[in-house]
Motif scaffolding. Sequence first.
Motif, short mmCIF file in Angstrom:
data_model
loop_
_atom_site.label_atom_id
_atom_site.label_comp_id
_atom_site.label_asym_id
_atom_site.label_seq_id
_atom_site.Cartn_x
_atom_site.Cartn_y
_atom_site.Cartn_z
N VAL A 99 0.84 -1.21 0.00
CA VAL A 99 0.00 0.00 0.00
C VAL A 99 0.87 1.25 0.00
CG1 VAL A 99 -1.76 1.29 1.26
CG2 VAL A 99 -1.88 -1.21 1.17
N ASP A 100 0.89 1.94 -1.14
CA ASP A 100 1.57 3.23 -1.22
C ASP A 100 0.53 4.33 -1.41
OD1 ASP A 100 0.73 2.96 -3.85
OD2 ASP A 100 2.71 3.31 -4.73
N GLY A 101 0.98 5.54 -1.69
CA GLY A 101 0.05 6.65 -1.86
C GLY A 101 -0.92 6.45 -3.00
N ASN A 102 -0.45 5.82 -4.07
CA ASN A 102 -1.33 5.55 -5.21
C ASN A 102 -2.47 4.62 -4.83
OD1 ASN A 102 -0.08 7.05 -7.37
ND2 ASN A 102 1.59 5.56 -7.34
N GLU A 127 -0.13 1.03 -10.59
CA GLU A 127 -0.11 1.57 -11.95
C GLU A 127 -1.38 2.38 -12.24
OE1 GLU A 127 2.00 1.30 -15.87
OE2 GLU A 127 2.48 1.26 -13.74
N LEU A 128 -2.51 1.90 -11.75
CA LEU A 128 -3.77 2.62 -11.93
C LEU A 128 -3.69 4.00 -11.27
CD1 LEU A 128 -6.72 2.17 -13.04
CD2 LEU A 128 -7.34 1.69 -10.66
N GLY A 129 -3.15 4.03 -10.06
CA GLY A 129 -3.03 5.31 -9.36
C GLY A 129 -2.04 6.25 -10.01
N ALA A 130 -0.98 5.69 -10.60
CA ALA A 130 0.06 6.52 -11.20
C ALA A 130 -0.32 7.06 -12.57
CB ALA A 130 1.35 5.70 -11.33
N THR A 131 -1.16 6.33 -13.30
CA THR A 131 -1.43 6.73 -14.69
C THR A 131 -2.88 7.10 -14.98
OG1 THR A 131 -1.85 4.42 -15.37
CG2 THR A 131 0.43 5.22 -15.50
N ILE A 132 -3.84 6.60 -14.21
CA ILE A 132 -5.27 6.85 -14.47
C ILE A 132 -5.91 7.61 -13.31
CG2 ILE A 132 -7.53 5.81 -14.88
CD1 ILE A 132 -5.69 5.46 -17.25
N THR A 158 -5.14 9.62 -11.04
CA THR A 158 -4.13 10.58 -10.59
C THR A 158 -4.74 11.60 -9.63
OG1 THR A 158 -4.54 11.86 -12.59
CG2 THR A 158 -2.71 10.30 -12.65
N PRO A 159 -3.91 12.32 -8.88
CA PRO A 159 -4.44 13.20 -7.84
C PRO A 159 -5.36 14.30 -8.35
CG PRO A 159 -2.11 12.80 -7.46
CD PRO A 159 -2.43 12.20 -8.79
N ARG A 160 -4.95 15.06 -9.36
CA ARG A 160 -5.69 16.27 -9.73
C ARG A 160 -6.55 16.14 -10.98
NH1 ARG A 160 -0.83 17.56 -7.72
NH2 ARG A 160 -0.76 18.94 -5.90
N ILE A 161 -6.08 15.36 -11.96
CA ILE A 161 -6.85 15.23 -13.20
C ILE A 161 -7.00 13.74 -13.53
CG2 ILE A 161 -7.08 16.01 -15.60
CD1 ILE A 161 -5.04 18.17 -15.02
N PRO A 162 -7.82 13.04 -12.76
CA PRO A 162 -7.99 11.60 -13.02
C PRO A 162 -8.68 11.35 -14.36
CG PRO A 162 -9.58 12.37 -11.39
CD PRO A 162 -8.62 13.50 -11.62
N LYS A 164 -19.57 7.14 -9.41
CA LYS A 164 -21.03 7.10 -9.51
C LYS A 164 -21.68 8.34 -8.92
CE LYS A 164 -20.98 2.05 -9.16
NZ LYS A 164 -21.26 0.89 -8.27
N SER A 165 -21.10 8.88 -7.86
CA SER A 165 -21.69 10.05 -7.20
C SER A 165 -20.99 11.36 -7.58
CB SER A 165 -21.62 9.87 -5.68
OG SER A 165 -20.28 9.74 -5.25
N ASN A 166 -20.11 11.28 -8.60
CA ASN A 166 -19.41 12.47 -9.11
C ASN A 166 -18.65 13.19 -7.99
OD1 ASN A 166 -18.61 14.20 -11.18
ND2 ASN A 166 -20.28 15.64 -10.78
N SER A 167 -17.96 12.41 -7.14
CA SER A 167 -17.25 13.00 -6.00
C SER A 167 -15.76 12.61 -6.00
CB SER A 167 -17.90 12.57 -4.68
OG SER A 167 -17.84 11.16 -4.53
N VAL A 168 -15.26 12.21 -7.16
CA VAL A 168 -13.90 11.67 -7.24
C VAL A 168 -12.87 12.63 -6.63
CG1 VAL A 168 -12.04 11.00 -8.82
CG2 VAL A 168 -14.37 10.20 -9.22
N LEU A 169 -12.98 13.91 -6.96
CA LEU A 169 -11.96 14.86 -6.51
C LEU A 169 -12.06 15.20 -5.02
CD1 LEU A 169 -11.75 17.30 -9.56
CD2 LEU A 169 -10.21 15.42 -8.94
N GLN A 170 -13.07 14.68 -4.36
CA GLN A 170 -13.17 14.88 -2.91
C GLN A 170 -12.34 13.86 -2.12
OE1 GLN A 170 -17.28 15.19 -1.55
NE2 GLN A 170 -17.88 16.18 -3.48
N TYR A 171 -11.76 12.91 -2.84
CA TYR A 171 -10.99 11.85 -2.21
C TYR A 171 -9.59 11.78 -2.80
CZ TYR A 171 -15.62 10.49 -0.63
OH TYR A 171 -16.87 10.49 -0.05
N PRO A 172 -8.62 11.35 -2.01
CA PRO A 172 -8.71 10.91 -0.62
C PRO A 172 -8.72 12.08 0.36
CG PRO A 172 -6.45 10.75 -1.36
CD PRO A 172 -7.26 11.19 -2.56
#
Length: 338
Positions: free
Chosen positions: A137-140, A185-190, A192-196, A211-219
């Motif tokens: 478990v890393d940051g990604n 790899e998913l966290g590093a390339t898809i 991503t923190p600011r522009i997933p 599904k709830s359009n809240s992606v940028l509220q996490y983590p």
Amino acid sequence: MLNKNEFALNLLEWYHINKRDLPWRQTNDPYKIWLSEVMLQQTQVQTVIPYFNKFIDKYPTLDDLANADEQEVLKDWEGLGYYNRIRNLHSAVKEVQYTYNSIVPQKPKQFFELKGVGPYIGGAVQSIAFNHRIAAVDGNVLRVMARLNEDNRDISKQSTVKSVKSYVESIIPLESGDFNQALMELGATICTPRIPKCLSCPVQSHCESFKSNSVLQYPKKKSSKKKTELYYNIFLILNDKNEVYMFMNESNLLKGMYKFPKYDIDTSIGTIEEELNLKLSQLKEPIAEEKHVFTHQVWYMNVYLLYTNSESEHFIKIKDVSDYPMSVAMQKVFKHLN
């Protein structure tokens, strides 16, 4: 409820087709996988690639690294930062050489007991090299899992990290090494923190925050502490033999690296002369100012050029300075002699 079998299938199918062609993915050698994971801690992939290739060329086997001089190893690591990583790895491969006949332990308990092996390194190496079902478990991964489950917990807390690790291990398939790498790899390339890139995500259908359009509220993560700002005078002290005063750092932060005399800005020249046992020329205006940013600190450095006729074992020929391991901060100072 996450369908773990379908999730793993979707993720692994995507990974096998889209994974980046990285040099440590072209080997099954546990030593090389271990080296790559140590290098990748808190360091970007593109920065690591040339260092990894250089190390593998120079230290192709675990014995090569174990038998190497620490100062030479530190010199080869120069510029990667976080020098405790390589000191711990160097110590650990010596232990493997001595205790396990130079064979990286396949038993997780034995591997986790080696110096510098924590939950992430242990999980990554044991899963990728030996396919043990242990999470890495890393940051990604924390970001992916927080978005996947709309997890509101603070990912900077160890309790959250441990819980996420347990959760990943509850869904990890038999293809554990690839699964761990696929999440990262998913966290590093898809994811991503600011522009997933949610529309390209292979596990989009499993993602609650999509599904709830809240992606940028996490983590969720509490605001990091402001870095401590420290102010120093750094002294380039020359003698009449074209030598400069340097010595090995004994403190934990940059232990084993060479440095120039460094003092708080309010330290008197008399105190410096007494500590170094040198008679120094008159202090004038600094020849340069430098800044260096560490993880938790920022150094602001005034660079002074001084001269002495005093003798000391710590003088090194200027032309030889580049042979000694130095931190990036000290390299910034040294360039003002060139």
